[in-house]
Design a protein around this motif. Structure first.
Motif, PDB file in Angstrom:
ATOM      1  N   SER A  57      34.997  -4.233  19.902  1.00  0.00           N
ATOM      2  CA  SER A  57      34.710  -5.424  20.304  1.00  0.00           C
ATOM      3  C   SER A  57      36.112  -5.853  21.026  1.00  0.00           C
ATOM      4  N   LEU A  58      36.323  -6.745  21.959  1.00  0.00           N
ATOM      5  CA  LEU A  58      37.317  -7.396  22.468  1.00  0.00           C
ATOM      6  C   LEU A  58      38.017  -8.087  21.355  1.00  0.00           C
ATOM      7  N   LYS A  59      37.304  -8.845  20.628  1.00  0.00           N
ATOM      8  CA  LYS A  59      37.969  -9.589  19.596  1.00  0.00           C
ATOM      9  C   LYS A  59      38.823  -8.911  18.535  1.00  0.00           C
ATOM     10  N   SER A  60      38.310  -7.516  18.016  1.00  0.00           N
ATOM     11  CA  SER A  60      39.233  -6.619  17.283  1.00  0.00           C
ATOM     12  C   SER A  60      40.365  -6.388  18.099  1.00  0.00           C
ATOM     13  N   ILE A  61      40.408  -5.928  19.386  1.00  0.00           N
ATOM     14  CA  ILE A  61      41.405  -5.644  20.029  1.00  0.00           C
ATOM     15  C   ILE A  61      42.361  -6.789  20.276  1.00  0.00           C
ATOM     16  N   ALA A  62      41.883  -7.889  20.386  1.00  0.00           N
ATOM     17  CA  ALA A  62      42.627  -9.182  20.904  1.00  0.00           C
ATOM     18  C   ALA A  62      43.540  -9.464  19.249  1.00  0.00           C
ATOM     19  N   ARG A  63      42.571  -9.400  18.148  1.00  0.00           N
ATOM     20  CA  ARG A  63      43.286  -9.502  16.786  1.00  0.00           C
ATOM     21  C   ARG A  63      44.370  -8.623  16.389  1.00  0.00           C
ATOM     22  N   SER A  64      44.024  -7.358  16.677  1.00  0.00           N
ATOM     23  CA  SER A  64      45.074  -6.134  16.583  1.00  0.00           C
ATOM     24  C   SER A  64      46.305  -6.327  17.196  1.00  0.00           C
TER      25      SER A  64
END
Length: 139
Positions: free
Chosen positions: A27-34
């Motif tokens: 997910s882009l959310k996981s990339i954005a968060r990391s």
């Protein structure tokens, strides 16, 4: 030629997908968060990457994005061209002095050679010394 945040963050997205290739959609959310980036901005960047056939979207609760090709077949140049446009340090004018025109062409070709000879696999598996952003090419 200056690579904007579009190119830099686009490479980040693609490198993260390459690092997790074979593990399912990311997910882009996981990339954005990391990476401490804006998810909304990453969403804007992934659309042209998808349209260019570099990534595929997977719908559903466990959806996200995956590479559309093997990381070894995608170059940094492919990604930068999709997000930044043609690779050229300056617009070369028809009436440019021959010496300057030759210089601009040599610079363009050197940058193209580096970008087109560096695969996403190279970037994703790079383990340099020092900070994670220390991956540097000298032309």
């Amino acid at each position: 030629m200056k690579i904007s945040t579009k190119g830099r963050y686009g490479l980040t997205i693609m490198m993260e997908l390459a690092k997790k290739h074979g593990e399912g959609p990311i997910s882009l959310k996981s990339i954005a968060r990391s990476k401490d980036l804006s998810e909304h901005y990453l969403e804007q960047l992934v659309a042209p990457l998808r349209n260019a056939g570099l990534v595929k979207s997977v719908r559903g609760a466990y959806g996200g994005y995956i590479l559309a090709q093997e990381a070894s077949t995608i170059t940094a140049g492919d990604i930068i061209r999709v997000l930044e446009g043609p690779i050229s340090p300056v617009e070369i004018m028809d009436d440019e002095e021959p010496a300057k025109r030759d210089l601009w062409l040599k610079i363009r070709d050197a940058v193209k050679d580096v970008l087109d000879s560096t695969t996403l696999e190279d970037l994703a598996t790079y383990e340099g010394e020092g900070e994670q952003d220390s991956y540097m090419f000298y032309i």
